[in-house]
Design an enzyme around this catalytic site. Structure first.
Site, PDB file in Angstrom:
ATOM      1  N   ARG A 171     -33.312  -4.559  17.679  1.00  0.00           N
ATOM      2  CA  ARG A 171     -32.412  -4.073  18.443  1.00  0.00           C
ATOM      3  C   ARG A 171     -31.853  -2.994  17.515  1.00  0.00           C
ATOM      4  O   ARG A 171     -32.237  -3.694  16.781  1.00  0.00           O
ATOM      5  CB  ARG A 171     -31.693  -4.856  19.081  1.00  0.00           C
ATOM      6  CG  ARG A 171     -31.940  -5.586  20.189  1.00  0.00           C
ATOM      7  CD  ARG A 171     -30.946  -7.203  20.637  1.00  0.00           C
ATOM      8  NE  ARG A 171     -30.323  -7.696  21.502  1.00  0.00           N
ATOM      9  CZ  ARG A 171     -29.745  -8.739  22.344  1.00  0.00           C
ATOM     10  NH1 ARG A 171     -29.780  -9.019  21.379  1.00  0.00           N
ATOM     11  NH2 ARG A 171     -30.278  -9.159  23.526  1.00  0.00           N
ATOM     12  N   GLY A 182       1.041  -1.045  -0.289  1.00  0.00           N
ATOM     13  CA  GLY A 182      -0.181   0.366   0.398  1.00  0.00           C
ATOM     14  C   GLY A 182       0.940   1.039   0.079  1.00  0.00           C
ATOM     15  O   GLY A 182       2.123   1.029  -0.058  1.00  0.00           O
ATOM     16  N   ILE A 197      -7.079  -3.741   1.764  1.00  0.00           N
ATOM     17  CA  ILE A 197      -8.833  -3.667   1.475  1.00  0.00           C
ATOM     18  C   ILE A 197      -9.632  -2.111   2.025  1.00  0.00           C
ATOM     19  O   ILE A 197     -10.183  -2.218   1.100  1.00  0.00           O
ATOM     20  CB  ILE A 197      -9.340  -4.282   2.802  1.00  0.00           C
ATOM     21  CG1 ILE A 197      -8.572  -3.783   3.900  1.00  0.00           C
ATOM     22  CG2 ILE A 197      -8.705  -6.033   3.031  1.00  0.00           C
ATOM     23  CD1 ILE A 197      -9.406  -4.739   5.387  1.00  0.00           C
ATOM     24  N   ASP A 198      -7.824  -1.341   2.753  1.00  0.00           N
ATOM     25  CA  ASP A 198      -8.477  -0.172   2.070  1.00  0.00           C
ATOM     26  C   ASP A 198      -9.636   0.736   1.013  1.00  0.00           C
ATOM     27  O   ASP A 198     -10.630   1.720   0.945  1.00  0.00           O
ATOM     28  CB  ASP A 198      -8.147   0.721   3.158  1.00  0.00           C
ATOM     29  CG  ASP A 198      -7.470   0.611   4.198  1.00  0.00           C
ATOM     30  OD1 ASP A 198      -7.887  -0.818   5.212  1.00  0.00           O
ATOM     31  OD2 ASP A 198      -6.190   0.448   4.915  1.00  0.00           O
ATOM     32  N   THR A 214       4.351   1.842   2.073  1.00  0.00           N
ATOM     33  CA  THR A 214       5.139   0.623   1.370  1.00  0.00           C
ATOM     34  C   THR A 214       5.979   0.533   0.308  1.00  0.00           C
ATOM     35  O   THR A 214       7.201   0.653  -0.288  1.00  0.00           O
ATOM     36  CB  THR A 214       4.202  -0.949   1.226  1.00  0.00           C
ATOM     37  OG1 THR A 214       3.838  -1.359   2.076  1.00  0.00           O
ATOM     38  CG2 THR A 214       5.780  -2.096   0.129  1.00  0.00           C
ATOM     39  N   ARG A 257      -9.914  -9.434   6.757  1.00  0.00           N
ATOM     40  CA  ARG A 257      -8.801  -9.278   5.266  1.00  0.00           C
ATOM     41  C   ARG A 257      -7.864 -10.850   5.825  1.00  0.00           C
ATOM     42  O   ARG A 257      -7.102 -10.524   4.418  1.00  0.00           O
ATOM     43  CB  ARG A 257      -7.007  -8.779   6.721  1.00  0.00           C
ATOM     44  CG  ARG A 257      -7.391  -7.434   6.926  1.00  0.00           C
ATOM     45  CD  ARG A 257      -5.821  -6.667   6.969  1.00  0.00           C
ATOM     46  NE  ARG A 257      -4.970  -7.203   7.807  1.00  0.00           N
ATOM     47  CZ  ARG A 257      -4.116  -6.295   8.100  1.00  0.00           C
ATOM     48  NH1 ARG A 257      -4.537  -4.840   8.239  1.00  0.00           N
ATOM     49  NH2 ARG A 257      -3.494  -6.835   8.770  1.00  0.00           N
ATOM     50  N   MET A 285     -13.300  -1.825   9.167  1.00  0.00           N
ATOM     51  CA  MET A 285     -12.233  -1.383   8.802  1.00  0.00           C
ATOM     52  C   MET A 285     -12.089  -0.301   7.427  1.00  0.00           C
ATOM     53  O   MET A 285     -12.658   0.521   6.634  1.00  0.00           O
ATOM     54  CB  MET A 285     -10.886  -1.916   8.676  1.00  0.00           C
ATOM     55  CG  MET A 285     -10.535  -3.431  10.001  1.00  0.00           C
ATOM     56  SD  MET A 285      -8.797  -3.760   9.246  1.00  0.00           S
ATOM     57  CE  MET A 285      -8.689  -4.364  10.430  1.00  0.00           C
ATOM     58  N   GLY A 286     -10.592   0.623   7.139  1.00  0.00           N
ATOM     59  CA  GLY A 286     -10.088   1.469   6.126  1.00  0.00           C
ATOM     60  C   GLY A 286      -9.732   2.694   6.541  1.00  0.00           C
ATOM     61  O   GLY A 286      -9.997   3.428   5.594  1.00  0.00           O
TER      62      GLY A 286
HETATM   63  O1  F6P Z   1      -4.269  -1.319   6.268  1.00  0.00           O
HETATM   64  C1  F6P Z   1      -5.231  -2.299   6.173  1.00  0.00           C
HETATM   65  C2  F6P Z   1      -5.884  -2.257   7.239  1.00  0.00           C
HETATM   66  O2  F6P Z   1      -6.210  -3.462   8.083  1.00  0.00           O
HETATM   67  C3  F6P Z   1      -6.736  -0.953   7.641  1.00  0.00           C
HETATM   68  O3  F6P Z   1      -8.288  -0.964   7.921  1.00  0.00           O
HETATM   69  C4  F6P Z   1      -6.794  -1.203   9.747  1.00  0.00           C
HETATM   70  O4  F6P Z   1      -6.683   0.164   9.948  1.00  0.00           O
HETATM   71  C5  F6P Z   1      -5.439  -1.480  10.141  1.00  0.00           C
HETATM   72  O5  F6P Z   1      -5.238  -1.986   8.857  1.00  0.00           O
HETATM   73  C6  F6P Z   1      -5.393  -2.315  11.068  1.00  0.00           C
HETATM   74  O6  F6P Z   1      -3.619  -2.976  11.136  1.00  0.00           O
HETATM   75  P1  F6P Z   1      -3.332  -4.137  12.233  1.00  0.00           P
HETATM   76  O7  F6P Z   1      -2.611  -5.128  11.858  1.00  0.00           O
HETATM   77  O8  F6P Z   1      -1.838  -3.493  12.006  1.00  0.00           O
HETATM   78  O9  F6P Z   1      -4.185  -3.676  13.236  1.00  0.00           O
END
Ligand code: F6P
Length: 398
Positions: free
Chosen positions: A196, A136, A160-161, A139, A309, A203-204
């Site tokens: 509820r 990403g 994934i973001d 990197t 992920r 994530m993101g």
């Molecule tokens: O960049 C990918 C990601 O999964 C983000 O969505 C998340 O904030 C971060 O990495 C989590 O990182 P780690 O695996 O270090 O907890």
């Protein structure tokens, strides 16, 4: 020359490797994501089978260059990995060779050292004419220091973001969206049964792509993304309406980077030794607590986390990853130097490697999917959607 002969000549020429590319390395950097193995496979097969280039795999991202952990990759080594999650090479989201954490001083402050020369030595020792770096923005930023020392790096955008600048999509994103959508669908039925509110944190980082896309795909009721800072009042009004006049439950999707208009993002932890020290997390529980109190409705929180992920890539990501890996080798063989492969308007091409370094592609607030979501009656936390929860009229029996 007869047309077909011309075509054969062109194909033969295109399969002749430039003399300076005989051996390449491939590594996966940053957090893992579905489709990494599919890229490794596409890179390895295209290099070996199309161009007769030798390929070596570098283990655990740039760490493998620092430690000289490099192993040959054959077509056989990559057979069957297309469908596998993770990365057969291992990855690392804590290793930036130019600012490498070697320990702490007596006060506990981290000590860093520049290890780029060590990486270059490893690349030379293994006679690598180029390295395919799958990663990403972090990197690619780290790779830029190796480029400065003369390495030729071809980048493949991974996350994934879906927040890499220069490409309309990165592989791994669609699988994360499919996983998140499945989770939201499951929350839907249990929310309905128990009347509820279910809050799901996705994530993101600073971008809301996963939350927006999975939120719309699952027909969720509230979607909170970093690009649209929210107020609680419209959310409370909307939830109250759904509970009293509507179906009696609500699904709230919250991107981990979402924030109130008046507030800051919620940080789960800070790691000063990591190139990307901030880990977001906790906004889901915060939103749930506030809804429960203000709306007096039972509310639960799910943090989907790294499930987004893991696991095998869906078909669309296998195809995207294969295209990217294949295109990385084509770019290299066409004489590409320090490029990153991208897809724009459905066409694969390449941009300068540093194009994406250290930047993030956020959702434009006039994005069509936000408008479509609003048209479906979704609340984005900035206003109350115009909804009419009237009980349906009984059918007229004639
Ligand atoms: O960049 C990918 C990601 O999964 C983000 O969505 C998340 O904030 C971060 O990495 C989590 O990182 P780690 O695996 O270090 O907890």
């Amino acid at each position: 020359m007869a047309g077909w002969r011309k075509i054969v000549t062109i194909i033969t020429l295109s399969m002749t490797p430039p003399k300076n590319i005989r051996r390449i390395g491939v590594l996966t950097g940053g957090g893992d994501c579905p489709g990494l193995n599919a890229v490794i496979r596409a890179v390895t097969k295209t290099a070996i089978l199309q161009y007769g280039i030798e390929v070596v795999g570098i283990e655990d991202g740039f760490q493998g260059l620092i430690d000289d952990r490099v192993r040959p990759l054959t077509s056989r080594d990559v057979a069957g990995i297309l469908v596998r999650g993770g990365t057969i090479l291992g990855s690392n989201n804590r290793c930036n060779p130019s600012k490498y954490h070697v320990g702490n001083d007596e006060h506990g402050a981290p000590i860093f050292r520049d290890m780029t020369e060590r990486c270059v030595e490893t690349a030379k020792r293994h006679r690598l004419d180029a390295i395919i770096v799958i990663g990403g923005d972090g990197t690619m930023s780290a790779a830029s220091h190796l480029v400065d020392k003369g390495l030729n790096i071809i980048g493949v955008p991974k996350t994934i973001d879906n927040d890499i600048v220069g490409t309309e999509i990165s592989f791994g994103f669609l699988t994360a969206v499919a996983t998140a959508t499945d989770a939201l669908d499951r929350l839907h039925s249990t929310a309905d049964s128990h009347h509820r509110v279910m809050v799901c944190e996705l994530m993101g980082r600073n971008a809301g792509w996963i939350a927006l896309t999975a939120g719309v795909a699952s027909g969720s009721d509230v979607i909170l993304i970093p690009e649209i800072p929210f107020d609680f009042n419209p959310i409370f009004a909307f939830v109250n309406d759904r509970m009293s006049k509507g179906p009696g439950f609500a699904i709230v999707v919250v991107a981990e980077g979402a924030k109130q208009k008046s507030g800051e993002q919620i940080v789960a932890r800070i790691d000063p030794t990591s190139p990307d020290p901030i880990r977001l997390g906790g906004i889901g529980a915060f939103v749930a607590k506030n809804i429960e109190k203000a709306c007096n409705v039972e509310t639960r929180t799910t943090v989907l986390g790294h499930i987004q992920r893991g696991g095998p890539p869906i078909a669309a990501d296998r195809i995207l990853a294969t295209h990217f890996g294949y295109h990385a080798i084509l770019t290299l063989m066409a004489g590409g130097h320090n490029r990153m492969v991208v897809r724009e308007n459905n066409i694969f091409s390449d941009v300068d490697l540093l194009h994406a370094a250290g930047k993030q592609r956020l959702i434009p607030i006039d994005h069509g999917l936000i408008s479509a979501g609003r048209a479906m009656g979704t609340c984005f936390g900035d206003s109350v959607p115009h909804l009419h929860f009237s009980k349906s009229k009984p059918a007229v029996v004639v």
